[in-house]
Design a protein around this motif. Structure first.
Motif, PDB file in Angstrom:
ATOM      1  N   ALA A 167       5.290  16.893   1.019  1.00 42.68           N
ATOM      2  CA  ALA A 167       5.665  16.456  -0.211  1.00 42.68           C
ATOM      3  C   ALA A 167       7.137  15.816   0.012  1.00 42.68           C
ATOM      4  CB  ALA A 167       5.945  17.677  -1.105  1.00 42.68           C
ATOM      5  N   GLU A 168       7.975  16.120   0.834  1.00 44.25           N
ATOM      6  CA  GLU A 168       9.265  15.538   1.085  1.00 44.25           C
ATOM      7  C   GLU A 168       8.865  13.926   1.574  1.00 44.25           C
ATOM      8  OE1 GLU A 168      11.626  17.735   3.688  1.00 44.25           O
ATOM      9  OE2 GLU A 168      12.635  18.677   1.910  1.00 44.25           O
ATOM     10  N   LYS A 169       7.982  13.675   2.582  1.00 48.18           N
ATOM     11  CA  LYS A 169       7.678  12.365   3.070  1.00 48.18           C
ATOM     12  C   LYS A 169       7.148  11.608   1.753  1.00 48.18           C
ATOM     13  CE  LYS A 169       6.468  11.369   7.010  1.00 48.18           C
ATOM     14  NZ  LYS A 169       7.160  10.422   7.850  1.00 48.18           N
ATOM     15  N   GLY A 170       6.154  12.284   0.903  1.00 51.78           N
ATOM     16  CA  GLY A 170       5.778  11.719  -0.398  1.00 51.78           C
ATOM     17  C   GLY A 170       7.012  11.243  -1.271  1.00 51.78           C
TER      18      GLY A 170
ATOM     19  N   SER B 206       7.846   7.303  -2.482  1.00 52.29           N
ATOM     20  CA  SER B 206       7.717   7.170  -4.083  1.00 52.29           C
ATOM     21  C   SER B 206       9.369   6.568  -4.581  1.00 52.29           C
ATOM     22  CB  SER B 206       7.521   8.324  -4.759  1.00 52.29           C
ATOM     23  OG  SER B 206       6.544   9.093  -4.222  1.00 52.29           O
ATOM     24  N   ARG B 207      10.180   7.067  -4.156  1.00 48.45           N
ATOM     25  CA  ARG B 207      11.675   6.884  -4.250  1.00 48.45           C
ATOM     26  C   ARG B 207      12.046   5.137  -3.738  1.00 48.45           C
ATOM     27  NH1 ARG B 207      16.444  10.721  -2.419  1.00 48.45           N
ATOM     28  NH2 ARG B 207      15.682   9.934  -0.291  1.00 48.45           N
ATOM     29  N   LYS B 208      11.458   4.860  -2.863  1.00 43.34           N
ATOM     30  CA  LYS B 208      11.592   3.295  -2.367  1.00 43.34           C
ATOM     31  C   LYS B 208      10.691   2.616  -3.392  1.00 43.34           C
ATOM     32  CE  LYS B 208      12.279   3.889   2.486  1.00 43.34           C
ATOM     33  NZ  LYS B 208      11.625   3.934   3.990  1.00 43.34           N
ATOM     34  N   LEU B 209       9.717   3.126  -3.858  1.00 41.15           N
ATOM     35  CA  LEU B 209       8.840   2.410  -4.855  1.00 41.15           C
ATOM     36  C   LEU B 209       9.401   2.369  -6.283  1.00 41.15           C
ATOM     37  CD1 LEU B 209       5.383   3.554  -3.944  1.00 41.15           C
ATOM     38  CD2 LEU B 209       6.161   1.232  -3.523  1.00 41.15           C
ATOM     39  N   GLY B 210      10.221   3.334  -6.279  1.00 38.24           N
ATOM     40  CA  GLY B 210      11.087   3.346  -7.566  1.00 38.24           C
ATOM     41  C   GLY B 210       9.951   3.943  -8.637  1.00 38.24           C
TER      42      GLY B 210
ATOM     43  N   LYS C  42       0.838  -1.227  -0.083  1.00 39.00           N
ATOM     44  CA  LYS C  42      -0.190  -0.143   0.075  1.00 39.00           C
ATOM     45  C   LYS C  42       0.829   1.358  -0.109  1.00 39.00           C
ATOM     46  CE  LYS C  42      -3.964  -2.276  -0.126  1.00 39.00           C
ATOM     47  NZ  LYS C  42      -4.631  -2.107  -1.345  1.00 39.00           N
ATOM     48  N   GLN C  43       2.112   1.120  -0.462  1.00 43.32           N
ATOM     49  CA  GLN C  43       2.991   2.475  -0.214  1.00 43.32           C
ATOM     50  C   GLN C  43       2.753   3.285  -1.398  1.00 43.32           C
ATOM     51  OE1 GLN C  43       5.237   2.871   2.365  1.00 43.32           O
ATOM     52  NE2 GLN C  43       3.868   1.123   3.061  1.00 43.32           N
ATOM     53  N   PHE C  44       2.053   2.929  -2.403  1.00 43.47           N
ATOM     54  CA  PHE C  44       1.674   3.769  -3.537  1.00 43.47           C
ATOM     55  C   PHE C  44       0.718   4.713  -3.044  1.00 43.47           C
ATOM     56  CE2 PHE C  44      -1.162   4.657  -6.905  1.00 43.47           C
ATOM     57  CZ  PHE C  44      -0.213   5.403  -7.951  1.00 43.47           C
ATOM     58  N   ILE C  45      -0.417   4.211  -2.498  1.00 42.83           N
ATOM     59  CA  ILE C  45      -1.271   4.719  -1.742  1.00 42.83           C
ATOM     60  C   ILE C  45      -0.770   6.004  -0.643  1.00 42.83           C
ATOM     61  CG2 ILE C  45      -3.438   4.912  -0.092  1.00 42.83           C
ATOM     62  CD1 ILE C  45      -3.956   3.764  -3.047  1.00 42.83           C
ATOM     63  N   VAL C  46       0.248   5.494   0.132  1.00 44.57           N
ATOM     64  CA  VAL C  46       0.886   6.504   0.913  1.00 44.57           C
ATOM     65  C   VAL C  46       1.498   7.638   0.200  1.00 44.57           C
ATOM     66  CG1 VAL C  46       2.647   6.584   2.764  1.00 44.57           C
ATOM     67  CG2 VAL C  46       1.156   4.579   2.645  1.00 44.57           C
ATOM     68  N   ALA C  47       2.252   7.373  -0.974  1.00 46.05           N
ATOM     69  CA  ALA C  47       2.999   8.041  -1.427  1.00 46.05           C
ATOM     70  C   ALA C  47       1.870   9.303  -2.203  1.00 46.05           C
ATOM     71  CB  ALA C  47       3.685   7.699  -2.608  1.00 46.05           C
ATOM     72  N   LYS C  48       0.819   8.802  -2.843  1.00 40.42           N
ATOM     73  CA  LYS C  48      -0.154   9.780  -3.398  1.00 40.42           C
ATOM     74  C   LYS C  48      -0.864  10.458  -2.264  1.00 40.42           C
ATOM     75  CE  LYS C  48      -2.004   9.442  -6.921  1.00 40.42           C
ATOM     76  NZ  LYS C  48      -1.936  10.276  -8.184  1.00 40.42           N
TER      77      LYS C  48
ATOM     78  N   SER D 161       8.880   6.964 -10.686  1.00 41.80           N
ATOM     79  CA  SER D 161       9.369   8.257 -11.181  1.00 41.80           C
ATOM     80  C   SER D 161       8.213   9.152 -11.281  1.00 41.80           C
ATOM     81  CB  SER D 161      10.118   8.130 -12.411  1.00 41.80           C
ATOM     82  OG  SER D 161       9.261   7.673 -13.636  1.00 41.80           O
ATOM     83  N   THR D 162       7.206   8.741 -11.868  1.00 43.38           N
ATOM     84  CA  THR D 162       6.185   9.775 -11.903  1.00 43.38           C
ATOM     85  C   THR D 162       5.476  10.317 -10.599  1.00 43.38           C
ATOM     86  OG1 THR D 162       5.225   8.565 -13.789  1.00 43.38           O
ATOM     87  CG2 THR D 162       3.609   9.911 -12.721  1.00 43.38           C
ATOM     88  N   LEU D 163       5.258   9.351  -9.523  1.00 44.73           N
ATOM     89  CA  LEU D 163       4.977   9.870  -8.202  1.00 44.73           C
ATOM     90  C   LEU D 163       6.326  10.819  -7.492  1.00 44.73           C
ATOM     91  CD1 LEU D 163       3.112   7.095  -6.235  1.00 44.73           C
ATOM     92  CD2 LEU D 163       2.437   9.601  -6.330  1.00 44.73           C
ATOM     93  N   MET D 164       7.460  10.201  -7.829  1.00 41.07           N
ATOM     94  CA  MET D 164       8.464  11.103  -7.243  1.00 41.07           C
ATOM     95  C   MET D 164       8.351  12.455  -7.794  1.00 41.07           C
ATOM     96  SD  MET D 164      11.495   8.188  -7.674  1.00 41.07           S
ATOM     97  CE  MET D 164      12.914   9.515  -7.381  1.00 41.07           C
ATOM     98  N   ALA D 165       8.229  12.826  -9.191  1.00 41.41           N
ATOM     99  CA  ALA D 165       7.731  14.124  -9.829  1.00 41.41           C
ATOM    100  C   ALA D 165       6.834  14.774  -9.353  1.00 41.41           C
ATOM    101  CB  ALA D 165       7.789  13.868 -11.219  1.00 41.41           C
TER     102      ALA D 165
END
Length: 935
Positions: free
Chosen positions: A174-177, A181-185, A146-152, A187-191
Motif C-alpha cells: 500500500a505504501e508503494k501504491g 499515486s502521490r506522483k500522479l497527484g 501507465k503509472q495509474f495502473i501501477v498504483a491500482k 487524491s482518490t488513488l492516494m486515499a
C-alpha cells in the motif's frame, strides 16, 4: 413481386455470407472507438465480435490494434459475468503484445495483466492473480503513462495480502501504491492505498500510525461517499482496538449512512456485519446483533459475503446457548462460502483441496474454528462422543488451513500475528484430546502450537541442501538484502521520507525473494517437497529416535483458560490438566524472586516454599523417576526448573536428582544437523572475549574474561582465541561457523537503547549485532555455542511461537545446542561453571549431564550465599543433549607425541646397534666351546 422479395429476404433457408469490411489496422482502430460508443454492454460485445470476425476474414496480421480489440472484448465479457471468456480474450491480447515485433505494444500489457489479475482474484485463483498484478507493476513501471495502473495494482495486491493475513507485506504494498499515486497527484488513488494500509496497521495494532494514515485518507477522499464510508469503518475498528465501544458504534453508523448514499450495497452489508459484531461481542445485545446480520444478508449478493453473515449469526446463537441453530447456520455458511461439495452431515468436513485455493482464508478459518467450538460445546452439554471426535477432526482441518496461510506469508510480522491469532485453535484442540484421553493426538497439537516458524527455518536449511550451489548463493544474497533493510529500518536515524524509501525497498526485496522461491520450487521438486513437508515429530519417533538413554520429555501448554502438561519416556505417555489459576499465581510469585535476587537472600525459606509449589504443580504429578534426564519444552518464557526444590522446608534442588535441559519443541530435537563442510581437524574451539568495549556502546569492561576463555581453550586441540579489539563483530561472523564449539564471554541484553524497537543484542569490541543482523553462513559446522553473557536466552515472548532470543536465532541457523543465560549472571560463577562444564564435555558426558555436574560442583564447593539460584541456575542448555566430539584432548595428544618420540628414540637406538654390528667396530665376540658326545 414485392411480397415475394420480402419473403425471400426473410427466409432462413438462404444464408448469404456477409462481406467483411476490410481496411488498414488504423481503420479498425477507428471502428473499435465507434463500437464503444454504445451504452449497453451486450450491444458493444456484438459490435466488437463483428469487428473480430472482419479482422480474421480479412486475414490481417495480428498487431497492437488486434490485441486492443481482444483486450476490450475480454474486459466486456468479464464485466458481463463471463470470466472464462474474458480470460481467454485477455490471454490472446497478452500473447500478441508479448511478441518482439514492432507491431506489438509492450506497454499495453500493463492494462491486460491488471485485468487478468482482477479476473483471477474474482475466480479465487489467488496465486495467478498475484502474479498477474506483479506483471502489471513490472511492465507499467517502465512507462510514464501507465503509472495509474501501477498504483491500482499495488492497491489490489495490498488488499489480497490483507485477505491472506500477510499484514506486514500488505502495508508495504500500500505504501508503494501511495507513493506512485502521490506522483500522479491522484487524491482518490492516494486515499485508496492509505485505506488498505490502515486496515493492516489496525490488525497489527500499530494504532498511532493507523490513525495518521486514516486522517490523511479522510482529507483526500472527502468528496467521495464510498471512500468516506470505508474510512469511517476503519475508524470504528481503531476505536474497537482501543476499547472505545460507543465511539466504534457511532463510526460504523456513519459509515453505513455513507454507503447508503453511495449506493454501494456490499459496503452497506459490511457495515451491518461490523455493527452486529459489536452488539454481540461487546454490548451483549444479541437481538440487535441478529437484526444487523439479517440486514447484511439482504445487501450482500456474493455467496462468500452471505456466508460470512450466516457464520456471524451462528456465533450469536452459540452465545445464546442455541447450539443446534448455531451449527445449522455454520454448516450453511461453509457450504455457501466454498461453493464446492460439502457434506451436510455435521460430523464431516470439506476436503483440504477445496480450501487451499480459497483467497479469503481468514474468514473461512473463522467458520471452521467456530464449527469445532460448537461441536466441543455440544459434547460438553450432551456428552455425545461423536461430537467430540468430530470436533477433533475439525481442529485438524483448521490446523491444515493455518499451515496453508503460514506458507503464503512472507514477512515475520505477519506470521507472528497469525501464530498469536490461531492460539485459541490449539487450546481447544488440546482440550478435546484431553477429553478423549488421547495423549498422542494432544502431543501433535502441542508440537503444532510452538516454534512452527523455527521449524520452517530448519526445513528450509534441509531443502537448501538440495539446491545447486549457485541457487544457494542467490538465496543468501536475497535474504541478506532483506536483513540489511530490516536493520536500517530499526535504527532511530532518518526521517519519515527516508523510512518510506527503505520500506519500499524492503517490499521489492521481499518480492524478489518470493519470486526466487517460486522459481526454484517449480524447477526443483525435491526442494519443494522437503521445504513444505510436514516434519512434526510423532510420539513414536520421539521415543525411538530422539530421546536418549534414561531421558523423559515434558511439554507444557498454557492457554487463556486452560493449562496442560504432557510427559513421555521410553515406556509411557501421559497428559494432565494443570490448575490454571494456581499456575498463574505461583509463576508470578516465583518470577518475583528471580527478578529480585535480594529477596532470595532475605527470605530463602519463602523461595523454597514457592519453588516447591511449582515443582508439585509441574513435575510431581508425572511421576518422574530419580535420575531421569529431563528435557523440558516450555510454553513461552523459560523457567529455571533445575532450581525448583523438591522439599518445601529444606533445600533439595531438582538439579541434585536430574539433569535438566530445554527444547523449543520435540520436532527441533528430531531435526538433523548436517554441516555444509566436514569438521577440520585443526578447528576445534573458537572463543571470544572483547574485555573492553567501544565507549559509545556504554558497556562496562569484563576484566579476566580473556584469561578465562584462554583457560577454556587449553582443553581443546588447536583452539582459536580472539580477545580485546580483535573480538569484533566481523571477526565473529567470519569465524564462528567453522568450529564445532564456540564460546562468547561478552555483554548481551534483551533490548537495546541503540534500536528504535526492542531487540536482543550481542556486544562485541566495536559494535553490536541484533537478531536480524545475524546472517550466519549456510549450515554451519557449529554443534554447540556457549553464550556467557547476560540475558542471551531472554527476548520478546511471541505468543504461539516462543521467546525470540539470541539463543533462538542461533537455533534457526542450524546450531543444534546452545548454552545460554536467563538473567544477568555473576562473572565468577559464569567462568567457573563454564570451566567445569567443558571438563565434563571433554570427558565424554552428554551435554545435559556435563551442565548438571558443573552446577553440582558449584553448589558443593560454594558458601551458602553463592548457593542461591541466581548465582548458578541462570545458565541453561537448550537443544540437543548428546555427546560432542571436538577432537582429541591436548593431554591425549601430548601422550601420543611422547609415545611417538620414545618409539622414534628406540628405533634410532636399535638402528645404531645394528649398524655397529655390521661394521665390526664393536668388540669381537669370543667363540663358544662346543660340548657333545663326540670329541
Amino acid at each position: 413481386m414485392i411480397y415475394i422479395l420480402a419473403a425471400f429476404l426473410s427466409c432462413g433457408s438462404f444464408n448469404v455470407p456477409a462481406i467483411p469490411l476490410c481496411g488498414t489496422s488504423r481503420d479498425f482502430s477507428d471502428r473499435i472507438d465507434a463500437a464503444l460508443e454504445g451504452n449497453h454492454p451486450a450491444g458493444v460485445i456484438d459490435r466488437l465480435e463483428n469487428l473480430k470476425n472482419d479482422w480474421e476474414n480479412c486475414h490481417l496480421a495480428k498487431d497492437s490494434t488486434f490485441a486492443r480489440l481482444y483486450h476490450i472484448l475480454g474486459r466486456y465479457y468479464w464485466e458481463s459475468g463471463n470470466i472464462e471468456k474474458g480470460l481467454t480474450y485477455t490471454r490472446t491480447a497478452i500473447g500478441v503484445n508479448s511478441e518482439t515485433s514492432p507491431a506489438a505494444s509492450g506497454k499495453a500489457l500493463a492494462n491486460s495483466f491488471f485485468n487478468m489479475g482482477a479476473m483471477y482474484a474474482q475466480k479465487g485463483e489467488i496465486n495467478a492473480a498475484v502474479e498477474a498484478y506483479r506483471q502489471a507493476i513490472a511492465i507499467g513501471s517502465r512507462h510514464d503513462d501507465k503509472q495509474f495502473i501501477v498504483a491500482k495494482a499495488y492497491k489490489e495486491l495490498a488488499s489480497i495480502l490483507f485477505g491472506q493475513g500477510d499484514l506486514g507485506k500488505s502495508v508495504l504494498a500500500a505504501e508503494k501504491g501511495f507513493a506512485v499515486s502521490r506522483k500522479l497527484g491522484d487524491s482518490t488513488l492516494m486515499a485508496e492505498n492509505l485505506i488498505e494500509k490502515s486496515q493492516s496497521l489496525i490488525a497489527l495494532e500499530a494504532l498511532a500510525e493507523a490513525e495518521t494514515s486514516l486522517q490523511s485518507a479522510k482529507l483526500l477522499g472527502s468528496e467521495n461517499q464510498r471512500l468516506l464510508a470505508a474510512i469511517y469503518s476503519l475508524f470504528a475498528e481503531y476505536h474497537v482496538k482501543k476499547e472505545q465501544i460507543p465511539a466504534a458504534i457511532s463510526n460504523y453508523e456513519i459509515s453505513y449512512r455513507h454507503f447508503v448514499k453511495s449506493g454501494f450495497l456490499y459496503g452497506c452489508g459490511q457495515a451491518s456485519v461490523n455493527l452486529g459484531y459489536l452488539y454481540a461481542e461487546r454490548a451483549g445485545n444479541y437481538k440487535t446483533a441478529l437484526e444487523c446480520y439479517q440486514r447484511a444478508l439482504g445487501y450482500f449478493q456474493a455467496p462468500q459475503d452471505k456466508a460470512i453473515a450466516r457464520n456471524a449469526i451462528a456465533g450469536v446463537y452459540r452465545k445464546m446457548g442455541a447450539g443446534e441453530q448455531a451449527l445449522a447456520f455454520n454448516q450453511h455458511a461453509i457450504r455457501e462460502f466454498l461453493q464446492a461439495p460439502v457434506p451436510r452431515n455435521r460430523y464431516e468436513n470439506p476436503e483440504a483441496k477445496h480450501i487451499r485455493q480459497v483467497v479469503d482464508k481468514t474468514n473461512l478459518l473463522d467458520m471452521v474454528v467456530l464449527k469445532g467450538h460448537l461441536l466441543l460445546s455440544d459434547y460438553e452439554t450432551r456428552g455425545e462422543t461423536p461430537s467430540l471426535k468430530a470436533a477433533l477432526a475439525t481442529y485438524m482441518l483448521a490446523d491444515t488451513m493455518i499451515d496453508f496461510m503460514r506458507w503464503e506469508h512472507v514477512g515475520t510480522v505477519s506470521k507472528l500475528f497469525w501464530r498469536n491469532k490461531t492460539r485459541d485453535v490449539y487450546e481447544h484442540a488440546i482440550r478435546t484430546s484431553y477429553l478423549l484421553n488421547d495423549p498422542e493426538k494432544a502431543f501433535f497439537f502441542f508440537e503444532k502450537s510452538r516454534a512452527a516458524l523455527l521449524q520452517d527455518q530448519i526445513n528450509e536449511l534441509g531443502a537448501n541442501a538440495l539446491l545447486p550451489e549457485k541457487e544457494r548463493i542467490k538465496e543468501r544474497q536475497l535474504q541478506s538484502r532483506i536483513n540489511e533493510l530490516l536493520i536500517r529500518l530499526s535504527s532511530e536515524d532518518g526521517g519519515e521520507a527516508q523510512k518510506g524509501s527503505l520500506r519500499a525497498s524492503l517490499y521489492d526485496a521481499q518480492e524478489a525473494l518470493q519470486h526466487f522461491a517460486k522459481r526454484v520450487e517449480g524447477s526443483h521438486p525435491a526442494y519443494f517437497a522437503y521445504k513444505y513437508g510436514q516434519r512434526i515429530s510423532t510420539l513414536k519417533n520421539l521415543r525411538d529416535h530422539v530421546l536418549g538413554s534414561n531421558q523423559g520429555f515434558l511439554s507444557y501448554f498454557i492457554g487463556e483458560k486452560f493449562a496442560y502438561g504432557f510427559y513421555c519416556d521410553g515406556t509411557s505417555a501421559s497428559l494432565r490438566e494443570i490448575d490454571f489459576e494456581r499456575y498463574q499465581e505461583t509463576v508470578r510469585d516465583f518470577e518475583r524472586y528471580l527478578l529480585a535476587p535480594q529477596l532470595q537472600n532475605q527470605d530463602f525459606k519463602a523461595y523454597l516454599k514457592t519453588s516447591f509449589q511449582l515443582f508439585a504443580l509441574l513435575i510431581q504429578p508425572f511421576g518422574v523417576t530419580e535420575g531421569k534426564r529431563l528435557v523440558i519444552s516450555p510454553d513461552g518464557k523459560f523457567l529455571p526448573f533445575a532450581a525448583l526444590s523438591r522439599n518445601a522446608d529444606k533445600e533439595d534442588f531438582l538439579v541434585r536428582h536430574s539433569p535438566v535441559s530445554y527444547a523449543y519443541s520435540a520436532s527441533f530435537l528430531a531435526s538433523k544437523h548436517t554441516p555444509a563442510t566436514k569438521q577440520s581437524f585443526f578447528r576445534t574451539f573458537f572463543g571470544m572475549a572483547p574485555v573492553a568495549f567501544s565507549p559509545e556502546l556504554g558497556q562496562a569492561s569484563l576484566p579476566g574474561s580473556d584469561k578465562a576463555v584462554n583457560k577454556l581453550g587449553r582443553q581443546f586441540l588447536f583452539p582459536k582465541i580472539l580477545s580485546g579489539k580483535a573480538a569484533s563483530k566481523s571477526a565473529f561472523l567470519m569465524n564462528m561457523a567453522q568450529f564445532p564449539v564456540v564460546h562468547l564471554f561478552t555483554h548481551a541484553s534483551a533490548a537495546s537503547e541503540h534500536m528504535s524497537k526492542p531487540a536482543p543484542v550481542l556486544y562485541f569490541s566495536d559494535s553490536v549485532t541484533t537478531l536480524s543482523e545475524l546472517d550466519l553462513p549456510y549450515r554451519p559446522a557449529t554443534k554447540l555455542i556457549v553464550l556467557s553473557a547476560c540475558e542471551t536466552g531472554v527476548g520478546v515472548d511471541q505468543s504461539g511461537e516462543g521467546v525470540f532470543s539470541l539463543a533462538r536465532i542461533f537455533a534457526g541457523a542450524g546450531i543444534p545446542s546452545t548454552l545460554t543465560t536467563l538473567w544477568k549472571i555473576e562473572s565468577r560463577s559464569a567462568y567457573q561453571v563454564s570451566s567445569w562444564f567443558y571438563e565434563g564435555l571433554c570427558d565424554g558426558l552428554p551435554l545435559d549431564c556435563a551442565l548438571q555436574q558443573a552446577q553440582l560442583k558449584w553448589l558443593n564447593s560454594s558458601d551458602k550465599t553463592e548457593q542461591l539460584p541466581y548465582q548458578w541456575a541462570g545458565t541453561v542448555l537448550i537443544g540437543k543433549t548428546g555427546k560432542i566430539s571436538a577432537g582429541p584432548h591436548p593431554m591425549t595428544m601430548w601422550l601420543i607425541l611422547a609415545v611417538v618420540v620414545l618409539a622414534a628414540f628406540a628405533m634410532g637406538y636399535g638402528s645404531r646397534l645394528m649398524k655397529r654390528n655390521n661394521t665390526g667396530t664393536s668388540k669381537p665376540v669370543p667363540k663358544k666351546r662346543r660340548f657333545g658326545l663326540f670329541i
